[in-house]
Design a protein around this motif. Structure first.
Motif, PDB file in Angstrom:
ATOM      1  N   VAL B  58       0.426  -3.239   3.650  1.00 12.46           N
ATOM      2  CA  VAL B  58      -0.218  -4.282   3.068  1.00 12.46           C
ATOM      3  C   VAL B  58       0.539  -5.277   2.712  1.00 12.46           C
ATOM      4  O   VAL B  58      -0.631  -6.785   2.576  1.00 12.46           O
ATOM      5  CB  VAL B  58       0.348  -3.840   1.439  1.00 12.46           C
ATOM      6  N   LEU B  59       1.546  -6.030   2.658  1.00 15.48           N
ATOM      7  CA  LEU B  59       2.205  -7.740   2.966  1.00 15.48           C
ATOM      8  C   LEU B  59       1.392  -8.013   3.866  1.00 15.48           C
ATOM      9  O   LEU B  59       1.128  -9.181   3.655  1.00 15.48           O
ATOM     10  CB  LEU B  59       3.597  -6.894   3.087  1.00 15.48           C
ATOM     11  N   LEU B  60       0.703  -7.457   4.907  1.00 18.67           N
ATOM     12  CA  LEU B  60       1.013  -8.347   6.222  1.00 18.67           C
ATOM     13  C   LEU B  60      -0.823  -8.574   5.771  1.00 18.67           C
ATOM     14  O   LEU B  60      -1.396  -9.263   6.721  1.00 18.67           O
ATOM     15  CB  LEU B  60       0.570  -7.232   6.962  1.00 18.67           C
ATOM     16  N   THR B  61      -1.998  -7.619   5.223  1.00 19.43           N
ATOM     17  CA  THR B  61      -2.830  -7.985   4.657  1.00 19.43           C
ATOM     18  C   THR B  61      -2.957  -9.472   3.979  1.00 19.43           C
ATOM     19  O   THR B  61      -3.948 -10.392   3.963  1.00 19.43           O
ATOM     20  CB  THR B  61      -3.736  -6.504   4.533  1.00 19.43           C
ATOM     21  N   ILE B  62      -2.258  -9.379   3.063  1.00 21.91           N
ATOM     22  CA  ILE B  62      -2.576 -10.549   2.134  1.00 21.91           C
ATOM     23  C   ILE B  62      -2.327 -11.205   2.770  1.00 21.91           C
ATOM     24  O   ILE B  62      -2.447 -12.146   2.553  1.00 21.91           O
ATOM     25  CB  ILE B  62      -0.869 -10.658   0.761  1.00 21.91           C
ATOM     26  N   ARG B  63      -0.547 -11.648   3.090  1.00 24.59           N
ATOM     27  CA  ARG B  63      -0.472 -12.802   3.916  1.00 24.59           C
ATOM     28  C   ARG B  63      -1.315 -13.178   5.279  1.00 24.59           C
ATOM     29  O   ARG B  63      -1.581 -14.239   5.191  1.00 24.59           O
ATOM     30  CB  ARG B  63       0.114 -12.386   5.161  1.00 24.59           C
ATOM     31  N   ILE B  64      -2.690 -12.428   6.129  1.00 25.41           N
ATOM     32  CA  ILE B  64      -3.279 -13.089   6.301  1.00 25.41           C
ATOM     33  C   ILE B  64      -4.777 -13.349   6.289  1.00 25.41           C
ATOM     34  O   ILE B  64      -4.862 -13.995   6.212  1.00 25.41           O
ATOM     35  CB  ILE B  64      -3.823 -11.622   7.328  1.00 25.41           C
TER      36      ILE B  64
END
Lengths: 189, 367
Positions: B58-64
């Motif tokens: 989830v965090l990675l998706t937001i960051r990307i």
């Protein structure tokens, strides 16, 4: 007491000591980040050194797709971070002053970081240390911008886009042609 | 600072993040559902890791999402994906995947020692990811099909069989130990280099540089201790070691998208770059005429700068500073400060200072 680079380029004799000095800086990996350009080869021997202008709003960092160009707390625009830079050359093309370069083999951008390892500890950058003619000086930012010894450039207006730079360029004195002086004012470096 | 938001719509990032996170969560849920054969083979021992992994994604998706919303990034991704759909582009991408991510030739060109250290760390971490995610998300499990034979089942499809004490089986049981050893060797080399060769990598802070290395070593050592405890210590301290390992892994997973490890997703954009440079038409400098870039990239850069309200045009012309090669940009500034006329031979224009330190078309000249 922030200090910045002041380039009084009409003093330049084209010796390229700054280019070699830059290579010697410990963080620079023997890649020189300094430019000495011949202004009009064949017509004149005039040359001019150009370090990074350290813009307040750097076009290089704004155009970087991976945010590899960091700005230090004191406003120094650093060279590309080794693990982030993808060597795409956006910064090379975006910079209105023509500073960042990309090493195609190592796939990394390198540019002047004002010898951050030295300047962050109060030492002058390599190029200023080795310049034999005082073309490149490391001076107090407020002083050089508020009471310049001659006409200087640090606010650049490109069709309405104003870019302020921390590096200050001294304009040639084309009125009296007395290098670095105006009517009897000596320059304290 | 002339700060402008990246997009006019201030809610754009929130909307896109929410949408992308939703898509990722749905895909994750179904991959777990199908992988575990309708939760029939759900590994409860890895339950804590499962939630940390979901949160990491989830965090990675937001960051990307935030990353790809930046104008230059968005432009480069779009160009790259467009170029990939040609035979030449696809060949480029596969070749670059091998040289950049497989062999990491550009790091070898920087230094042999760093290349060796990075190969250990990167492949150790990437294989650990592959093993961990496939087990934690239940994509892979082993079924005892005969008294002494395991079948490896991926997404419910039996892939191969192996004897429970065959060499292959032992190599697979210890997969994470092998990758852990590689990571320890690589991180050890990195720490050694940071201590002995105190190069001033000025764009990195101590915590940014050392913490990830210590974290990787902590993960690898606690993980290996689990094997040591099980094989040679009759399971002594197993629960404590398991908890310590889980804590270090969870810290790593949550730290991943916002740290030095973030360069792993960034590297996939680097795969587009050689293709981007090779497949465009060359452009000549407006002053000296040398070929210095591709026309596509110059247009992209001008577009990205315009979106950030940082266009650097040359007044009263259609040109921008990016239409000049780097050297001509530097020289033009100096000549105009001298009050000299700047001749753009290629574009057949004469320019002068605009009296505000920029350049403009010479008065009386025509565009």
């Amino acid at each position: 007491m922030a200090k910045v680079l002041y380039i009084d380029y009409e003093r330049c004799i084209g010796c390229r000591a700054c280019v070699i000095g830059c290579e010697e800086c410990s963080g620079h990996d023997h890649l020189s980040r300094m430019f000495v350009d011949e202004l009009n080869p064949g017509e004149t021997v005039a040359a001019s050194p150009t370090p990074c202008m350290h813009c307040v709003t750097p076009a290089c960092a704004e155009s970087c797709p991976v945010q590899a160009i960091a700005i230090a707390d004191d406003g120094t625009v650093l060279s590309a971070s080794l693990e982030k830079c993808i060597g795409c050359k956006n910064c090379t093309y975006a910079c209105p002053f023509g500073i960042p370069r990309v090493d195609d083999v190592k796939k990394v951008m390198y540019k002047c970081d004002m010898c951050y390892d030295r300047t962050s500890k109060g030492r002058p950058p390599m190029c200023a240390s080795v310049c034999p003619t005082d073309t490149i000086r490391f001076v107090d930012e407020h002083e050089i911008k508020s009471e310049p010894p001659k006409e200087v450039q640090f606010k650049w207006d490109f069709g309405g886009t104003v870019i302020e730079t921390r590096t200050v360029i001294g304009m040639p004195d084309t009125e009296t042609n007395r290098y670095g002086f105006r009517e009897g004012d000596g320059v304290q470096s | 600072m002339n700060f402008y938001p990246y997009e006019e719509d201030s809610l754009l990032f929130s909307k896109k993040s929410a949408r992308n996170v939703f898509i990722v969560l749905v895909i994750l849920f179904f991959s777990v559902y199908i992988g575990s054969e309708q939760f029939g083979y759900f590994d409860m021992a890895l339950y804590g890791y499962l939630w940390a992994t979901v949160l990491c994604f989830v965090l990675l998706t937001i960051r990307i999402t935030s990353w790809t919303l930046r104008p230059p990034t968005r432009r480069l991704w779009k160009q790259g994906i467009k170029m990939m759909f040609s035979a030449k582009g696809l060949a480029f991408v596969f070749k670059t995947l091998y040289t950049n991510i497989g062999e990491q030739r550009f790091i070898r060109n920087r230094s042999g020692y760093r290349w060796a250290q990075h190969m250990f760390i990167s492949w150790g971490v990437i294989f650990s990811f592959a093993i961990t995610f496939s087990l934690v998300l239940n994509w892979l499990h082993f079924e005892l099909v005969e008294p002494k034979t395991y079948a490896a089942v991926v997404f419910g499809i039996p892939m191969f069989r192996m004897g429970v004490d065959s060499l292959l089986a032992i190599a697979i049981y210890h997969g994470l130990n092998w990758t852990g050893i590689a990571v320890i060797i690589g991180c050890g080399m990195a720490l050694y280099r940071r201590v002995t060769d105190e190069k001033k990598i000025v764009e990195q802070s101590k915590e940014y540089d050392f913490f990830p290395l210590f974290l990787l070593i902590a993960i690898s050592i606690t993980g290996s201790l689990l094997t040591v405890s099980a094989l040679w210590m009759e399971g002594a301290f197993y629960l404590g070691i398991a908890l310590a390992h889980q804590i270090t892994v969870i810290v790593f997973l949550l730290y991943f998208p916002f740290s030095k490890f973030w360069h792993l997703p960034l590297r996939f954009l680097a795969v587009m770059v050689p293709m981007y440079h090779a497949m465009g038409e060359q452009k000549q400098c407006a002053r000296c005429g040398i070929e210095y870039a591709t026309a596509t990239q110059i247009k992209d850069v001008q577009l990205a700068l315009e979106k950030r309200h940082l266009s650097v045009p040359i007044d009263h012309t259609t040109l921008h500073f990016s239409d000049l090669c780097s050297q001509c940009r530097r020289v033009s500034h100096r000549l105009s400060a001298y009050g000299a006329k700047v001749h753009f031979r290629k574009a057949n224009l004469v320019l002068e200072s605009n009296e505000k330190n920029g350049l403009q078309l010479k008065k009386g000249g025509d565009q």
